[in-house]
Design a protein around this motif. Sequence first.
Motif, PDB file in Angstrom:
ATOM      1  N   LYS A   1     -10.077  -5.243  -4.530  1.00  0.00           N
ATOM      2  CA  LYS A   1     -10.267  -6.689  -4.394  1.00  0.00           C
ATOM      3  C   LYS A   1     -10.575  -7.073  -2.941  1.00  0.00           C
ATOM      4  CE  LYS A   1      -6.952  -8.048  -8.026  1.00  0.00           C
ATOM      5  NZ  LYS A   1      -5.744  -8.852  -8.312  1.00  0.00           N
TER       6      LYS A   1
ATOM      7  N   SER B   1      -2.911  -2.881   1.293  1.00  0.00           N
ATOM      8  CA  SER B   1      -4.052  -3.608   1.847  1.00  0.00           C
ATOM      9  C   SER B   1      -4.584  -2.869   3.066  1.00  0.00           C
ATOM     10  CB  SER B   1      -3.670  -5.051   2.215  1.00  0.00           C
ATOM     11  OG  SER B   1      -2.751  -5.078   3.279  1.00  0.00           O
TER      12      SER B   1
ATOM     13  N   ASP C   1      -9.955  -9.488  -0.057  1.00  0.00           N
ATOM     14  CA  ASP C   1      -8.722 -10.237   0.188  1.00  0.00           C
ATOM     15  C   ASP C   1      -8.926 -11.750   0.087  1.00  0.00           C
ATOM     16  OD1 ASP C   1      -5.861 -10.191   1.111  1.00  0.00           O
ATOM     17  OD2 ASP C   1      -6.711 -11.385   2.740  1.00  0.00           O
TER      18      ASP C   1
ATOM     19  N   VAL D   1      -7.625  -5.388  -0.778  1.00  0.00           N
ATOM     20  CA  VAL D   1      -6.372  -5.043  -1.441  1.00  0.00           C
ATOM     21  C   VAL D   1      -6.725  -4.062  -2.556  1.00  0.00           C
ATOM     22  CG1 VAL D   1      -4.488  -5.895  -2.880  1.00  0.00           C
ATOM     23  CG2 VAL D   1      -5.206  -7.196  -0.869  1.00  0.00           C
TER      24      VAL D   1
ATOM     25  N   SER E   1      -5.522 -15.572   0.363  1.00  0.00           N
ATOM     26  CA  SER E   1      -5.308 -14.197   0.808  1.00  0.00           C
ATOM     27  C   SER E   1      -4.482 -13.460  -0.239  1.00  0.00           C
ATOM     28  CB  SER E   1      -4.585 -14.160   2.160  1.00  0.00           C
ATOM     29  OG  SER E   1      -4.143 -12.851   2.456  1.00  0.00           O
ATOM     30  N   LYS E   2      -5.107 -12.452  -0.849  1.00  0.00           N
ATOM     31  CA  LYS E   2      -4.397 -11.696  -1.883  1.00  0.00           C
ATOM     32  C   LYS E   2      -3.222 -10.921  -1.294  1.00  0.00           C
ATOM     33  CE  LYS E   2      -8.414 -11.518  -4.893  1.00  0.00           C
ATOM     34  NZ  LYS E   2      -9.198 -12.472  -4.096  1.00  0.00           N
ATOM     35  N   SER E   3      -3.364 -10.459  -0.056  1.00  0.00           N
ATOM     36  CA  SER E   3      -2.260  -9.735   0.571  1.00  0.00           C
ATOM     37  C   SER E   3      -1.093 -10.674   0.876  1.00  0.00           C
ATOM     38  CB  SER E   3      -2.721  -9.019   1.843  1.00  0.00           C
ATOM     39  OG  SER E   3      -3.296  -9.923   2.761  1.00  0.00           O
TER      40      SER E   3
ATOM     41  N   TYR F   1       0.457  -2.027  -4.779  1.00  0.00           N
ATOM     42  CA  TYR F   1      -0.760  -2.277  -3.997  1.00  0.00           C
ATOM     43  C   TYR F   1      -0.604  -1.794  -2.561  1.00  0.00           C
ATOM     44  CZ  TYR F   1       1.205  -5.806  -0.898  1.00  0.00           C
ATOM     45  OH  TYR F   1       1.921  -6.428   0.089  1.00  0.00           O
TER      46      TYR F   1
ATOM     47  N   ARG G   1     -10.685  -7.684   4.842  1.00  0.00           N
ATOM     48  CA  ARG G   1      -9.517  -6.939   4.378  1.00  0.00           C
ATOM     49  C   ARG G   1      -9.674  -6.739   2.877  1.00  0.00           C
ATOM     50  NH1 ARG G   1      -4.022  -6.445   5.922  1.00  0.00           N
ATOM     51  NH2 ARG G   1      -4.295  -7.929   7.628  1.00  0.00           N
TER      52      ARG G   1
END
Length: 425
Positions: free
Chosen positions: A143, A122, A145, A183, A102-104, A120, A181
């Motif tokens: 991106k 999200s 997520d 980002v 998960s990038k967030s 950033y 989701r």
Amino acid sequence: MNILVIGGGGREHTIAWKLLQSPKVKKVYCAPGNGGTAQIAQNVPISVNDFAALAQFVKDEGIDLTVVGPEDPLLGGIVDFFEERNLPIFGPNGRAAMIEGSKSFAKKLMMRYSIPTSAYESFLDYESAVAYVREQGAPIVVKADGLAAGKGVVVAETLEEAEEALRQIMEESIFGEAGARVVVEECMRGEELSLLSFVDGATVKPMITSQDHKRIFNDDRGPNTGGMGTYAPVPQMSDELVNQIVETIVKPMAEGMAKDGIPFKGILYTGLMITEQGPKVVEFNARFGDPETQVILPLLETDLVDIVVATIKGELDAVDVKWKQGSAVCVVMAAPGYPGDYPKGQPIQGLDRAGADVTVFHAGTKATEEGIVTSGGRVLGVTATGTDLAKAREAAYETVQAISFEGAQYRTDIAAKAMRHQQSK
């Protein structure tokens, strides 16, 4: 000892190849493996996500150690599954692997530990994401997520590109649940760098630097891929810069995660942009990079088995990780159409024509009665080592030109920028 390597790409072929150089290793199995691993190890037809079958195989065959290559099983909790059964396994557990999943989640950790990265936001709904993009303007980065095989990132140079990326990811679900989701980040400018580190929860041992070439075409044009080639080490990155990255980014992340009760054990991959303000994090991954592994492991002098076992035991501080002199270059040969749709089953010729210091790591190949055929988008990682970057690069491309399959595509500028930097010094 007997070792099981989980995965079937170029990274896993490289890991198996390196492990077999250890005098401690008796036999390596690969699940599921590919046409290249079949030549040096024993392939096992078990999916990377079939944890029960993999654990049963480990028990039945007396496997002493399991090494996980890809991110999917790590995020799915394979390490937790094996550890609950007292089966030694190398890689982060499911909670720690979320740094890639998960990038967030990763961004929140970076903010908490004051690790330099891009600004950033999200979003879960398309309208809010579009409104934010219009407010921020272009260029901007969109991106997915979750995991998207290295393809879920769009560097949008215009608002139209950004909105189209959001529409495809959120409305058309081209990356499935990974894009539920998104980002949206500021677009950082600079030179990219990959720094992978062995981490045992407390101790960080950085590897040599490497630089991936993500875009499909020369001069970094076209869509993102899983990586079209790489080289190591990166001559334009100083030791001082690497130390700065370790002290201000990698160690704070490892220490912060341990403090928060999610200690990271395994390979922490730090993707960086070297900006005018200094190094900033683009992304973290929870495993060996592909194709970075193909240039890093050939230059590793210390026994990989010793490092892996020490990491699992939390004794990495006792291992002196040493590197060979010289350089390595990997050129990826991909199927026609990649990173979009591509054909499979194309016969590959010339695999026996690799040069003396060249190893052809298989990524998307399959062994058939007629010979080795293509079975993936990125087919081969042609990797050469040399006393310097020029010799390694020349050897890699000589072998690339000796190998053929219908419609093969590859970049001709891998490490070219680094070469120009060296020549200008």
